[in-house]
Structures are given as C-alpha cells and as structure tokens.
Design an enzyme around this catalytic site. Structure first.
Site, short mmCIF file in Angstrom:
data_model
loop_
_atom_site.label_atom_id
_atom_site.label_comp_id
_atom_site.label_asym_id
_atom_site.label_seq_id
_atom_site.Cartn_x
_atom_site.Cartn_y
_atom_site.Cartn_z
CG HIS A 1 32.94 34.88 31.10
ND1 HIS A 1 33.62 35.42 32.17
CD2 HIS A 1 31.63 35.21 31.30
CE1 HIS A 1 32.77 36.03 32.97
NE2 HIS A 1 31.55 35.93 32.47
CG HIS B 1 26.52 34.93 31.44
ND1 HIS B 1 26.38 34.31 32.66
CD2 HIS B 1 27.68 35.63 31.51
CE1 HIS B 1 27.40 34.63 33.44
NE2 HIS B 1 28.21 35.44 32.77
CG HIS C 1 30.98 35.40 37.18
ND1 HIS C 1 30.68 34.17 36.69
CD2 HIS C 1 30.66 36.30 36.21
CE1 HIS C 1 30.18 34.31 35.46
NE2 HIS C 1 30.16 35.59 35.14
CD GLU D 1 31.43 41.28 36.53
OE1 GLU D 1 30.84 40.46 37.26
OE2 GLU D 1 30.98 41.66 35.43
CG ASP E 1 30.12 38.82 30.89
OD1 ASP E 1 29.61 37.77 31.29
OD2 ASP E 1 30.37 39.79 31.64
CG ASP E 2 25.99 38.97 29.96
OD1 ASP E 2 25.28 37.96 30.05
OD2 ASP E 2 26.82 39.31 30.83
#
Ligand code: ADE
Ligand code: ZN
Length: 336
Positions: free
Chosen positions: A19, A21, A199, A202, A280-281
C-alpha cells in the site's frame, strides 16, 4: 527489544510493501527540484515551509495538499526519478517487493499524457529490478471523488499498457463515495484480467467494507481499520483470508487513531486478520516502511513472532506468482 536491535531485526526480515501511493513519496526536496526543472510555481517558500504545512486532522486535509504537490510532475523523467527514489529507500529498509499505486487522473486532468506517467513509472520499475533487485507491480487507482465515467475513460486510456498493469484500486475522499459507485468499472477491470482492491474503512464505515467484499469481490482491502467495529465483518474477512493493507503512521497523521499505542494492528493479528504494514504516503506521513514497522512495534509491544507474521502476510497477500511467494516465505522463516 532496544530500538537498534528492533530496527536491525526488521531490516533483515524480507518484506513486501502493498500500500504505497507513488505520488505520496514526493519529498519536499524533490518537489522543489522538479518545480525548478519544469518552471512550475509552488505555493511554498522553502522545504521547511512545505513540511510545516503537513499538519492534518482528516484525510481531506492531506488530499488537498497532496494533489497540489503533484503539480510539479510533468514528464516521464519526473515520474522515473520519483519512483526510483522510492525504490532506493525501500531497498535500504530491507523491502524486496512493492505493489505501487498511481493516480493517473491527477495527472491527465492537468494535461499530462498517460504515456508520460506510464513510461516513467515503468522505466523506474525496470531500473529498480536491475539495480536493486527490487521487484514491483503497478496498480492504477481511480479517484473516487470523480465520477465513474471518468474512471472508465481512464481505464480505456491505460489499455496500451494493460500487460504491465496488475490491478486497479479506488482511492481519494472515502466518505460519501462508497465502492458501489464504481461497481461497473471495477467489474470491467476484472474482466480485463486485473486484480481489484479498494480503500475502505479508513474513514468510511464498516458498510463500505461489506460492499467491497460482497458487491465488488475485492482481492484486498486497503486500510480496513473500521471493519473492527463489526464482529460479523471481522469473521468474514478472517474466513476469506482477505489481506488488509494497514498503514499505521498514515493512520496517526490523519487522526484515524489518536496515538500509535491505540492502533488496532496487534488486535487485528490476534483476531486472525491477514494484516500487513505499509507506508501509504511516506513523504507526507513521516516514515517509510521500516519506520512504520519499528514505531508501531515499539508502541504496541509487538513480539518477534508478530513481526514475522506481518512479513509473512506481506508476501502471502501480494500478487506475486505462487513460486515466488513460497521462495520469500522461506526466507522470512530463515530470519525469524
Ligand atoms: N490517496 C493517497 N493516500 C490516500 C489515502 N490514505 N486514502 C485515500 N486516498 C489516498
Ligand atoms: Zn492509501
């Protein structure tokens, strides 16, 4: 375990990141370098000012700044540099495989051709394998705040690269945009041979996770935290062996949890959920893969056995062929 020993142990464990991005790996330094290279103006005076702006109280706060930051990405060289920088960090963390998301609509809506995005990312993936031995897969995400027709047009625009895509995902603003809104385009992607994930859970309610499972028939759930509010849903996810791609430092920065000590990861493992750890980011949330493992392990008192389980889950839940999964699982056991 002292932090150094813990970090050392986790670094030596082979791990897959499921996961991530790629636009979320844009470090402020690279943002400024690309802004200069491309003659793009950004609304920040310095790298420090960019970092100071990363103070979020919900998902949308982050998304606004994340889409604005992506404006510096214009050419295939930009996408290549961005992705290769991420793969280098992953390798330094002991990551050996990554299944990366990208958001084509963020770029095509600014007039960047799909070919620039795809060719830049694919060349970086090839370079990562050649230079670092890191393997990867590419997952096209549809932005759920846009409509399904736009998602269909995006899938069509990506058709020339279909053989190099592994799956499609659904990201961006979750609340008010349930998976059902994209049921047809996700089914069309599956008919093209692509894996499907969304997603869910969340910020959105357990009902969105149910939809992902029952209506969409997903191969993985991204996040899934709020599934824990519904025991019948937990039972279903355990029975199906559905992989959850959990992102602890993201959850902390976006106030999905008040602190890491309250993070549900340990509980997920105890319930038998196939949870994994991911970043994630990471440029926005303050830590790449290793830091997500280490800080969460410290906060929750994760045992070596639980860390090994997380690494095992990362390969078992990947889209690698079965023989490659088996090869990595053996290496995980050898370290654990
Ligand atoms: N896009 C990038 N990161 C995301 C996240 N954590 N949730 C939804 N959309 C995203
Ligand atoms: Zn995400």
């Amino acid at each position: 375990m002292p932090t150094d020993d813990l970090a050392d142990f986790v670094r030596r464990l082979p791990k897959a990141e499921l996961h991530l991005h790629i636009e979320g790996t844009l470090e402020p330094e690279l943002m400024f370098a690309l802004a200069r290279r491309n003659g793009v103006t950004i609304p920040f005076a310095s790298v420090e000012a960019v970092r100071a702006a990363y103070d979020f109280s919900r998902l949308q706060d982050f998304l606004d700044i994340y889409y604005a930051g992506a404006a510096v990405l214009l050419t295939r060289a930009d996408f290549h540099d961005l992705a290769l920088a991420y793969f280098r960090r992953l390798a330094a963390d002991g990551g050996v495989h990554a299944e990366i998301f990208f958001d084509p609509q963020t770029h095509t809506h600014r007039g960047v051709p799909m070919a620039e995005v795809m060719e830049g990312l694919l060349s970086a993936m090839d370079a990562a394998q050649a230079e670092l031995g890191v393997t990867s897969r590419l997952i096209l995400c549809f932005l759920r705040h846009l409509d399904e027709a736009d998602a269909f047009a995006t899938l069509e625009a990506a058709r020339p690269w279909l053989s190099r895509l592994t799956g499609v995902g659904l990201d961006s603003s979750e609340l008010g945009h349930p998976p059902a809104k994209f049921a047809r385009v996700l089914a069309a992607a599956r008919d093209l041979g692509l894996k499907v994930m969304v997603h869910a859970g969340e910020e959105g309610p357990p009902a969105y996770v149910w939809e992902a499972v029952d209506l969409i028939g997903v191969d993985r759930i991204d996040h899934g935290n709020r599934a824990l509010e519904d025991p019948a849903l937990v039972q279903r996810l355990v029975a199906d062996g559905t992989t959850l791609t959990v992102c602890p430092l993201s959850n902390l920065k976006l106030c999905v949890v008040p602190d890491l000590a309250s993070h549900p990861l340990k509980r997920m493992l105890a319930l038998g959920l196939a949870a994994t750890v991911n970043s994630d980011d990471p440029a926005y949330f303050g830590g790449y893969l290793l830091e997500n493992y280490v800080r969460t392990a410290e906060a929750l008192g994760l045992t070596r056995g639980e860390l090994v389980q997380l690494a095992r889950n990362s390969f078992a839940g990947s889209f690698l062929p079965e023989d490659e999964k088996a090869r990595w699982l053996k290496k995980v056991e050898a370290v654990g």
